[in-house]
Design an enzyme around this catalytic site. Structure first.
Site, PDB file in Angstrom:
ATOM      1  N   ARG A 147       0.722  -2.007  -0.450  1.00  0.00           N
ATOM      2  CA  ARG A 147       0.701   0.305   0.045  1.00  0.00           C
ATOM      3  C   ARG A 147       1.064   1.539   0.214  1.00  0.00           C
ATOM      4  O   ARG A 147       0.221   2.653   0.617  1.00  0.00           O
ATOM      5  CB  ARG A 147      -0.762   0.092   0.559  1.00  0.00           C
ATOM      6  CG  ARG A 147      -2.216  -1.448   1.122  1.00  0.00           C
ATOM      7  CD  ARG A 147      -3.400  -0.970   2.378  1.00  0.00           C
ATOM      8  NE  ARG A 147      -4.082  -1.658   1.871  1.00  0.00           N
ATOM      9  CZ  ARG A 147      -3.805  -2.890   2.980  1.00  0.00           C
ATOM     10  NH1 ARG A 147      -2.995  -2.883   3.647  1.00  0.00           N
ATOM     11  NH2 ARG A 147      -4.777  -3.968   2.743  1.00  0.00           N
ATOM     12  N   LYS A 169       2.828  11.230 -12.064  1.00  0.00           N
ATOM     13  CA  LYS A 169       2.357  10.207 -12.534  1.00  0.00           C
ATOM     14  C   LYS A 169       2.727   8.731 -12.539  1.00  0.00           C
ATOM     15  O   LYS A 169       3.769   8.850 -13.445  1.00  0.00           O
ATOM     16  CB  LYS A 169       1.841  11.183 -14.410  1.00  0.00           C
ATOM     17  CG  LYS A 169       0.711  11.536 -13.530  1.00  0.00           C
ATOM     18  CD  LYS A 169       0.472  11.741 -15.393  1.00  0.00           C
ATOM     19  CE  LYS A 169      -0.735  13.157 -15.890  1.00  0.00           C
ATOM     20  NZ  LYS A 169      -0.901  13.468 -16.975  1.00  0.00           N
ATOM     21  N   GLU A 211       8.746  16.897 -25.375  1.00  0.00           N
ATOM     22  CA  GLU A 211       9.001  17.355 -24.078  1.00  0.00           C
ATOM     23  C   GLU A 211       9.312  18.805 -23.652  1.00  0.00           C
ATOM     24  O   GLU A 211       8.266  19.583 -23.612  1.00  0.00           O
ATOM     25  CB  GLU A 211       8.830  16.576 -23.063  1.00  0.00           C
ATOM     26  CG  GLU A 211       8.581  14.981 -23.635  1.00  0.00           C
ATOM     27  CD  GLU A 211       6.629  15.034 -23.078  1.00  0.00           C
ATOM     28  OE1 GLU A 211       5.853  15.792 -22.823  1.00  0.00           O
ATOM     29  OE2 GLU A 211       5.910  13.826 -23.054  1.00  0.00           O
ATOM     30  N   LYS A 253       7.212  22.936 -14.775  1.00  0.00           N
ATOM     31  CA  LYS A 253       6.342  21.266 -14.820  1.00  0.00           C
ATOM     32  C   LYS A 253       6.312  21.534 -12.922  1.00  0.00           C
ATOM     33  O   LYS A 253       5.062  21.570 -12.773  1.00  0.00           O
ATOM     34  CB  LYS A 253       6.907  20.234 -14.857  1.00  0.00           C
ATOM     35  CG  LYS A 253       6.041  18.916 -14.745  1.00  0.00           C
ATOM     36  CD  LYS A 253       6.297  17.971 -15.033  1.00  0.00           C
ATOM     37  CE  LYS A 253       5.571  17.209 -15.398  1.00  0.00           C
ATOM     38  NZ  LYS A 253       5.422  15.545 -15.666  1.00  0.00           N
ATOM     39  N   GLU A 263      -4.614  16.837 -11.995  1.00  0.00           N
ATOM     40  CA  GLU A 263      -5.004  16.799 -13.709  1.00  0.00           C
ATOM     41  C   GLU A 263      -6.210  17.603 -13.483  1.00  0.00           C
ATOM     42  O   GLU A 263      -7.635  16.118 -13.399  1.00  0.00           O
ATOM     43  CB  GLU A 263      -4.802  16.066 -13.760  1.00  0.00           C
ATOM     44  CG  GLU A 263      -4.744  16.700 -15.374  1.00  0.00           C
ATOM     45  CD  GLU A 263      -4.474  15.840 -16.302  1.00  0.00           C
ATOM     46  OE1 GLU A 263      -2.849  15.001 -16.410  1.00  0.00           O
ATOM     47  OE2 GLU A 263      -4.574  15.589 -17.446  1.00  0.00           O
ATOM     48  N   ARG A 267      -3.585  20.819 -15.178  1.00  0.00           N
ATOM     49  CA  ARG A 267      -2.182  20.245 -15.320  1.00  0.00           C
ATOM     50  C   ARG A 267      -2.461  19.539 -16.812  1.00  0.00           C
ATOM     51  O   ARG A 267      -1.141  19.061 -17.373  1.00  0.00           O
ATOM     52  CB  ARG A 267      -2.729  18.912 -14.272  1.00  0.00           C
ATOM     53  CG  ARG A 267      -0.803  17.567 -14.478  1.00  0.00           C
ATOM     54  CD  ARG A 267      -0.290  17.173 -13.466  1.00  0.00           C
ATOM     55  NE  ARG A 267       1.007  16.638 -13.802  1.00  0.00           N
ATOM     56  CZ  ARG A 267       1.240  15.474 -12.737  1.00  0.00           C
ATOM     57  NH1 ARG A 267       1.041  15.566 -11.567  1.00  0.00           N
ATOM     58  NH2 ARG A 267       2.072  14.727 -13.452  1.00  0.00           N
ATOM     59  N   ASN A 271      -0.322  17.827 -21.727  1.00  0.00           N
ATOM     60  CA  ASN A 271      -0.515  17.387 -22.604  1.00  0.00           C
ATOM     61  C   ASN A 271      -0.792  16.861 -23.807  1.00  0.00           C
ATOM     62  O   ASN A 271      -1.124  16.899 -24.518  1.00  0.00           O
ATOM     63  CB  ASN A 271      -1.813  16.188 -21.911  1.00  0.00           C
ATOM     64  CG  ASN A 271      -2.396  14.585 -21.566  1.00  0.00           C
ATOM     65  OD1 ASN A 271      -2.553  14.005 -22.313  1.00  0.00           O
ATOM     66  ND2 ASN A 271      -0.797  13.736 -20.764  1.00  0.00           N
ATOM     67  N   HIS A 274      -0.499  15.139 -27.138  1.00  0.00           N
ATOM     68  CA  HIS A 274       0.132  13.909 -26.273  1.00  0.00           C
ATOM     69  C   HIS A 274      -1.499  12.825 -26.313  1.00  0.00           C
ATOM     70  O   HIS A 274      -1.767  11.838 -26.670  1.00  0.00           O
ATOM     71  CB  HIS A 274      -0.565  13.864 -25.219  1.00  0.00           C
ATOM     72  CG  HIS A 274       1.363  13.730 -24.245  1.00  0.00           C
ATOM     73  ND1 HIS A 274       2.103  15.278 -24.741  1.00  0.00           N
ATOM     74  CD2 HIS A 274       2.221  13.052 -23.425  1.00  0.00           C
ATOM     75  CE1 HIS A 274       3.121  15.658 -24.189  1.00  0.00           C
ATOM     76  NE2 HIS A 274       2.616  13.915 -23.385  1.00  0.00           N
ATOM     77  N   HIS A 278      -1.149   9.647 -28.307  1.00  0.00           N
ATOM     78  CA  HIS A 278      -0.751   8.476 -27.150  1.00  0.00           C
ATOM     79  C   HIS A 278      -1.544   7.749 -28.667  1.00  0.00           C
ATOM     80  O   HIS A 278      -1.471   6.944 -28.620  1.00  0.00           O
ATOM     81  CB  HIS A 278      -2.094   8.827 -26.111  1.00  0.00           C
ATOM     82  CG  HIS A 278      -1.241   9.025 -25.482  1.00  0.00           C
ATOM     83  ND1 HIS A 278      -1.833   9.362 -23.849  1.00  0.00           N
ATOM     84  CD2 HIS A 278       0.365   9.532 -24.545  1.00  0.00           C
ATOM     85  CE1 HIS A 278      -0.889  10.160 -23.218  1.00  0.00           C
ATOM     86  NE2 HIS A 278       0.477   9.941 -23.803  1.00  0.00           N
ATOM     87  N   HIS A 291       7.956   7.864 -27.158  1.00  0.00           N
ATOM     88  CA  HIS A 291       6.259   8.069 -26.705  1.00  0.00           C
ATOM     89  C   HIS A 291       6.687   9.641 -27.664  1.00  0.00           C
ATOM     90  O   HIS A 291       6.231  10.311 -27.866  1.00  0.00           O
ATOM     91  CB  HIS A 291       6.617   8.291 -25.401  1.00  0.00           C
ATOM     92  CG  HIS A 291       6.209   9.332 -24.626  1.00  0.00           C
ATOM     93  ND1 HIS A 291       4.568   9.127 -24.712  1.00  0.00           N
ATOM     94  CD2 HIS A 291       5.874  10.302 -24.049  1.00  0.00           C
ATOM     95  CE1 HIS A 291       4.281   9.756 -24.443  1.00  0.00           C
ATOM     96  NE2 HIS A 291       5.242  10.704 -23.731  1.00  0.00           N
TER      97      HIS A 291
END
Ligand code: NAD
Ligand code: GLY
Length: 390
Positions: A147, A169, A211, A253, A263, A267, A271, A274, A278, A291
């Site tokens: 956990r 993330k 990026e 960032k 987000e 935030r 993206n 993206h 993606h 990527h």
């Protein structure tokens, strides 16, 4: 169509300069991520792996687990092991197979196998030594093992130093979608040793530059101008140029994540490119395009969409396309499905995490240096895909 996102104010410019020759780069720079009890520092500099100060005041634990892959282990595992050995009774290492195609359940489970078979307790500190794939998987393992255990990001690609190691993330891919299974979980420290970039293949350097470039149009046009002025130095691995690019990217960032960790809104501007990117990664199969390559091309498509929505002029799209080209990145999307290419992209984008009830949400540039999240008519999205794909 309604826009659901406000634009950011440009964060304070820290030590911005026009050319590499005017840098006054300190040996070690620190960017703070301010998130209450989840705050941490990003250390940026050359030779940080072997500097004792890098590893001061780590969480107290008997055991550490270095998570890395079979490309990075021979390069940097011994140095990291030696650096942290004095802090733990035992330092274990698990070496994963390399590649985006292995960012999956099966590979994630190898981390849990290693932790459990070595009797690692809930104080064990994980060290993610590698690029974004290792960082995202190690972070997810840290979020869920017993956990939650602490983890340190030791990013070794440009992309991971400027983006993925920062902000918490963590995720693995699902065959149907990129980064679909994961958690928000912050590291306790990020260590960007710029020396590790010297072994990075040129294609990976270019992927990281995607990026870096991203931060300009969404938040900081002065940084975009600086990248344009220094793109050759960056492509040539100039250490001072890379140091500045990493620091400024992390500052932007940190500024975004500090306001919107999970987000809820702002935030999402990170993206930019993206949504299309993606779709390229998932559509072609993970690992076919890197990527960063998919994001680079995706930014051109998102800029084109911004133009068609009336937010930026054609010159802005051309400017961004030119820079992305100079960074060695593709600017035309692949044809994934010859019978209905746009439909194929759109089907993937409907699964994007920003989509609401199947309505795709795009990060668009709302004038240079500002971004918004909004929808767009399907017909317009189709036209953009048709215009931007080879
Ligand atoms: P990567 O982790 O696959 O690394 C790229 C390649 O470079 C790999 O083959 C790796 O083994 C190799 N490599 C790493 N460091 C090296 C070094 N110093 N010398 C030589 N080779 C080295 O890819 P990446 O571009 O670092 O990261 C991409 C991943 O990051 C994607 O999965 C993406 O989804 C994720 N990402 C996450 C976030 C986030 O916020 N968590 C943000 C952006 C991207
Ligand atoms: N790279 C996107 C984000 O961190 O939100």
């Amino acid at each position: 169509l309604p826009c659901v996102q406000t634009s950011p104010q440009t964060p304070t410019l820290g030590g911005m300069s026009e050319t590499t020759s005017s840098f006054q780069t300190a040996p070690v720079q620190t960017v703070a991520i301010s998130l209450d009890d989840r705050s941490y520092d990003i250390h940026i500099g050359q030779g940080l792996l072997s500097r004792p100060a890098t590893w001061a005041q780590l969480p107290k634990a008997q055991t550490a687990m270095i998570v890395t892959n079979d490309t990075i282990a021979p390069l940097y595992e011994a140095a990291l092991r030696q650096a942290i050995a004095g802090h733990f009774k035992q330092v274990h290492t698990v070496v994963l197979p390399d590649g985006e195609a292995h960012k999956d359940w099966q590979t994630l489970n190898l981390i849990f196998d290693a932790l459990l078979s070595r009797g690692c307790d809930r104080k064990t500190v994980l060290f993610a030594l590698g690029g974004g794939v290792i960082g995202d998987m190690t972070g997810f393992a840290a979020a869920s093992y017993m956990r939650g255990v602490p983890f340190v990001q030791v990013p070794t690609t440009l992309l991971s130093q400027v983006d993925s190691s920062v902000g918490g993330k963590t995720a693995i891919n699902h065959p149907l979608g990129k980064n679909m299974i994961g958690a928000f979980y912050q590291p306790v420290r990020v260590v960007c040793d710029l020396n590790t970039l010297t072994t990075l293949p040129q294609r990976e350097l270019s992927a990281g530059l995607a990026e870096v470039i991203k931060y300009g149009p969404i938040a900081d046009m002065a940084f975009l101008q600086w990248i344009e002025a220094n793109i050759d130095a960056l492509m040539g691995q100039d250490p001072q140029a890379l140091a500045h690019a990493v620091k400024r990217s992390c500052e932007i960032k940190a500024w975004v994540v500090g306001q919107d960790e999970r987000e809820a809104g702002l935030r999402a501007i990170l993206n930019f490119g993206h949504t299309f990117g993606h779709a390229i990664e998932a559509g072609l199969g993970f690992g076919v395009w890197l990527h960063g390559e998919a994001v680079g091309c995706g930014m051109v498509m998102a800029a084109e969409l911004s133009h068609r929505l009336g937010r930026v002029d054609a010159a802005f799209v051309a400017r961004l396309r030119a820079l992305i080209t100079r960074a060695g990145l593709p600017v035309r999307g692949p044809v994934i499905d010859a019978s209905d290419n746009a439909g194929h992209y759109i089907a993937h984008m409907r699964l994007d995490k920003k989509a609401v009830g199947g309505d795709i949400q795009f990060v668009v540039i709302d004038g240079p240096g500002k971004a918004q999240v909004c929808g767009a008519p399907d017909s317009m999205v189709r036209d953009v895909i048709d215009a931007c794909c080879a």
